[in-house]
Design a protein around this motif. Structure first.
Motif, PDB file in Angstrom:
ATOM      1  N   LEU A  52      18.802 -17.223  55.026  1.00  0.00           N
ATOM      2  CA  LEU A  52      19.900 -17.581  55.925  1.00  0.00           C
ATOM      3  C   LEU A  52      19.555 -17.323  57.395  1.00  0.00           C
ATOM      4  CD1 LEU A  52      22.746 -18.651  56.312  1.00  0.00           C
ATOM      5  CD2 LEU A  52      23.592 -16.322  56.022  1.00  0.00           C
ATOM      6  N   ASN A  53      19.049 -16.158  57.724  1.00  0.00           N
ATOM      7  CA  ASN A  53      18.733 -15.859  59.124  1.00  0.00           C
ATOM      8  C   ASN A  53      17.690 -16.823  59.673  1.00  0.00           C
ATOM      9  OD1 ASN A  53      20.533 -13.733  59.190  1.00  0.00           O
ATOM     10  ND2 ASN A  53      18.987 -12.237  58.605  1.00  0.00           N
ATOM     11  N   GLU A  54      16.665 -17.081  58.892  1.00  0.00           N
ATOM     12  CA  GLU A  54      15.620 -18.009  59.332  1.00  0.00           C
ATOM     13  C   GLU A  54      16.167 -19.427  59.474  1.00  0.00           C
ATOM     14  OE1 GLU A  54      15.366 -15.892  56.806  1.00  0.00           O
ATOM     15  OE2 GLU A  54      13.575 -14.682  57.086  1.00  0.00           O
ATOM     16  N   PHE A  55      17.056 -19.812  58.538  1.00  0.00           N
ATOM     17  CA  PHE A  55      17.650 -21.148  58.586  1.00  0.00           C
ATOM     18  C   PHE A  55      18.526 -21.294  59.828  1.00  0.00           C
ATOM     19  CE2 PHE A  55      20.762 -24.364  56.859  1.00  0.00           C
ATOM     20  CZ  PHE A  55      19.886 -25.429  56.880  1.00  0.00           C
ATOM     21  N   ASP A 101      12.519 -30.140  54.657  1.00  0.00           N
ATOM     22  CA  ASP A 101      11.059 -30.176  54.809  1.00  0.00           C
ATOM     23  C   ASP A 101      10.616 -29.490  56.109  1.00  0.00           C
ATOM     24  OD1 ASP A 101      10.357 -31.442  52.419  1.00  0.00           O
ATOM     25  OD2 ASP A 101      10.568 -33.442  53.289  1.00  0.00           O
ATOM     26  N   GLU A 102      11.295 -29.809  57.200  1.00  0.00           N
ATOM     27  CA  GLU A 102      10.924 -29.212  58.481  1.00  0.00           C
ATOM     28  C   GLU A 102      11.261 -27.728  58.532  1.00  0.00           C
ATOM     29  OE1 GLU A 102      12.695 -31.734  61.435  1.00  0.00           O
ATOM     30  OE2 GLU A 102      11.066 -33.193  61.289  1.00  0.00           O
ATOM     31  N   PHE A 103      12.332 -27.315  57.872  1.00  0.00           N
ATOM     32  CA  PHE A 103      12.659 -25.896  57.801  1.00  0.00           C
ATOM     33  C   PHE A 103      11.566 -25.132  57.063  1.00  0.00           C
ATOM     34  CE2 PHE A 103      14.655 -22.533  55.131  1.00  0.00           C
ATOM     35  CZ  PHE A 103      14.742 -21.572  56.138  1.00  0.00           C
ATOM     36  N   VAL A 104      11.103 -25.667  55.945  1.00  0.00           N
ATOM     37  CA  VAL A 104      10.042 -25.013  55.182  1.00  0.00           C
ATOM     38  C   VAL A 104       8.765 -24.922  56.013  1.00  0.00           C
ATOM     39  CG1 VAL A 104       8.549 -25.220  53.163  1.00  0.00           C
ATOM     40  CG2 VAL A 104      10.999 -25.579  52.936  1.00  0.00           C
ATOM     41  N   LEU A 105       8.436 -25.988  56.732  1.00  0.00           N
ATOM     42  CA  LEU A 105       7.273 -25.945  57.620  1.00  0.00           C
ATOM     43  C   LEU A 105       7.412 -24.846  58.671  1.00  0.00           C
ATOM     44  CD1 LEU A 105       6.431 -29.714  58.180  1.00  0.00           C
ATOM     45  CD2 LEU A 105       5.121 -28.028  56.885  1.00  0.00           C
ATOM     46  N   SER A 106       8.627 -24.675  59.186  1.00  0.00           N
ATOM     47  CA  SER A 106       8.844 -23.611  60.164  1.00  0.00           C
ATOM     48  C   SER A 106       8.678 -22.238  59.526  1.00  0.00           C
ATOM     49  CB  SER A 106      10.220 -23.751  60.816  1.00  0.00           C
ATOM     50  OG  SER A 106      11.263 -23.334  59.944  1.00  0.00           O
TER      51      SER A 106
END
Length: 110
Positions: A52-55, A101-106
């Motif tokens: 959650l925090n990272e998202f 997809d872009e969140f996972v890359l981050s």
């Protein structure tokens, strides 16, 4: 288990037993404003979603903040159920929306 009441011009129209906000979309708009979706994710996923925090940080850093579609909303929850806090459970060849997809890359580049 959540309960929702849908508002009509003359008051409460009907009662609907719901398993999540996916049911709300059946009767309302197909998109949710970016700010509303972000606020709801904070409320609903607090203590449940390990990323959650990272998202939230990822969403804050997005340059173009567009409305969240029903598919994106549902897939954030699907991402949670699939990964269960372990990013190695993520399949990059799956049919994930670009948001995920872009969140996972981050996450990988942190």
């Amino acid at each position: 288990c959540l309960f929702f009441f849908f508002q009509a011009e003359d008051g409460i129209r009907d009662f609907c037993l719901s398993r999540g906000l996916g049911d709300v979309y059946k009767r309302q708009a197909k998109q949710l404003s970016f700010e509303s979706a972000q606020a709801l994710w904070k409320i609903l996923l607090e203590g449940r979603f390990p990323f959650l925090n990272e998202f939230m940080e990822y969403l804050d850093k997005m340059e173009k903040k567009v409305d969240i579609t029903r598919d994106q909303w549902n897939m954030v929850l699907e991402f949670h159920f699939t990964t269960r806090g372990d990013i190695s459970n993520y399949e990059d060849d799956g049919a994930w929306p670009l948001l995920i997809d872009e969140f996972v890359l981050s996450l990988i580049h942190i």
